[in-house]
Design an enzyme around this catalytic site. Structure first.
Site, PDB file in Angstrom:
ATOM      1  N   ARG A 104       0.861  -1.194   0.000  1.00  0.00           N
ATOM      2  CA  ARG A 104       0.000   0.000   0.000  1.00  0.00           C
ATOM      3  C   ARG A 104       0.890   1.235   0.000  1.00  0.00           C
ATOM      4  O   ARG A 104       1.652   1.466   0.947  1.00  0.00           O
ATOM      5  CB  ARG A 104      -0.908  -0.001   1.225  1.00  0.00           C
ATOM      6  CG  ARG A 104      -1.932   1.143   1.267  1.00  0.00           C
ATOM      7  CD  ARG A 104      -2.930   0.906   2.384  1.00  0.00           C
ATOM      8  NE  ARG A 104      -3.910   1.982   2.479  1.00  0.00           N
ATOM      9  CZ  ARG A 104      -4.091   2.751   3.554  1.00  0.00           C
ATOM     10  NH1 ARG A 104      -3.358   2.550   4.643  1.00  0.00           N
ATOM     11  NH2 ARG A 104      -4.998   3.690   3.554  1.00  0.00           N
ATOM     12  N   LEU A 171      -3.032  10.785  12.925  1.00  0.00           N
ATOM     13  CA  LEU A 171      -2.809   9.404  13.353  1.00  0.00           C
ATOM     14  C   LEU A 171      -2.327   9.311  14.799  1.00  0.00           C
ATOM     15  O   LEU A 171      -2.191   8.210  15.328  1.00  0.00           O
ATOM     16  CB  LEU A 171      -1.781   8.739  12.432  1.00  0.00           C
ATOM     17  CG  LEU A 171      -2.160   8.669  10.950  1.00  0.00           C
ATOM     18  CD1 LEU A 171      -1.049   8.013  10.158  1.00  0.00           C
ATOM     19  CD2 LEU A 171      -3.470   7.917  10.762  1.00  0.00           C
ATOM     20  N   HIS A 175      -1.729   5.044  16.287  1.00  0.00           N
ATOM     21  CA  HIS A 175      -0.663   4.172  15.805  1.00  0.00           C
ATOM     22  C   HIS A 175       0.612   4.430  16.614  1.00  0.00           C
ATOM     23  O   HIS A 175       0.971   5.583  16.869  1.00  0.00           O
ATOM     24  CB  HIS A 175      -0.381   4.428  14.321  1.00  0.00           C
ATOM     25  CG  HIS A 175      -1.536   4.102  13.429  1.00  0.00           C
ATOM     26  ND1 HIS A 175      -1.699   2.872  12.838  1.00  0.00           N
ATOM     27  CD2 HIS A 175      -2.604   4.861  13.040  1.00  0.00           C
ATOM     28  CE1 HIS A 175      -2.801   2.874  12.111  1.00  0.00           C
ATOM     29  NE2 HIS A 175      -3.370   4.076  12.219  1.00  0.00           N
TER      30      HIS A 175
END
Length: 235
Positions: A104, A171, A175
């Site tokens: 990705r 984020l 994460h």
């Protein structure tokens, strides 16, 4: 000189008589906040990357890991780079990044890899078997080239990871940031160029080798959060 001091003293006395609060001591210099730095690097690993059809643009990415704040994430990543834990308890596949893809890639966002079981973002396995819990969110996504765990929600860390190519503060708290690129920023940018808005790479980008390196004194020096502008010569 004496006349000047006398005049200054008389002025202070006059102001105090008038009710003003006049400081008699010299003001101290203001204390500056320390320059923000990243956590100490406790381990160093590498990923050797091949870009399909662009062999001259591949190369080595060197990563420093923050074992002091995220020991389980760091040991997981270190081991998957070193390929020293045998086969996975759930998948039965080698716990190793070698041969896996960056599946990705989104320009102006990040490059993601680590799914060594399926190479499409649906798989992966940690060295602990399945997933493991979140640790520290102390390091923010406030600079480029940070190494973070990819997940599918709270406490779902496995083997997938990503390296951001821009600041990604949205984020934060979601994460774990557990490392930083020490070398090979140009390789990261070359990988980023293979991405699309949907995330599907234009060509196959493979981790052909990985492993652990010895930390040097230079690696342990404080590393500022602020970054200089990226240039094509950086690598």
């Amino acid at each position: 000189m004496m006349k000047g001091k006398l005049a200054w003293t008389l002025l202070i006395i006059f102001l105090e008589v008038q009710g003003y609060d006049v400081p008699r001591k010299k003001a101290e210099k203001p204390k500056m906040d320390p320059i923000p730095t990243l956590p100490e690097r406790t381990h160093k690993v590498f990923l050797d990357v091949k870009i399909e059809g662009q062999e001259d643009r591949g190369g080595r990415i060197i990563l420093g890991l923050f074992g002091g704040i995220a020991p389980r994430a760091v040991e997981n990543f270190r081991s998957l780079c070193a390929c020293d834990k045998g086969n996975g308890k759930l998948t039965g596949k080698p716990l190793c990044y070698k041969g896996s893809h960056f599946h990705r890639i989104i320009p102006n966002f990040m490059i993601q890899g680590g799914d060594f079981t399926d190479n499409d973002g649906t798989g992966g396995e940690s060295i602990y078997g399945g997933s493991f819990e979140d640790e520290s969110f102390a390091v923010k996504h406030n600079r480029r080239f940070l190494l973070s765990m990819a997940n599918s929600g709270r406490d779902t860390n496995r083997s997938q990871f990503f390296i951001n190519t821009v600041k990604t503060q949205w984020l934060d708290g979601k994460h774990i940031v557990f490392g930083v690129v020490l070398g090979g920023e140009g390789i990261v940018k070359a990988i980023e160029e293979q991405g699309t808005n949907g995330g599907r790479p234009k060509v196959t980008v493979t981790i052909v080798d990985s492993g652990e390196l010895k930390l040097t004194a230079e690696d342990k020096k404080p590393m500022e959060v602020a970054m200089k502008p990226f240039t094509i010569e950086d690598s």
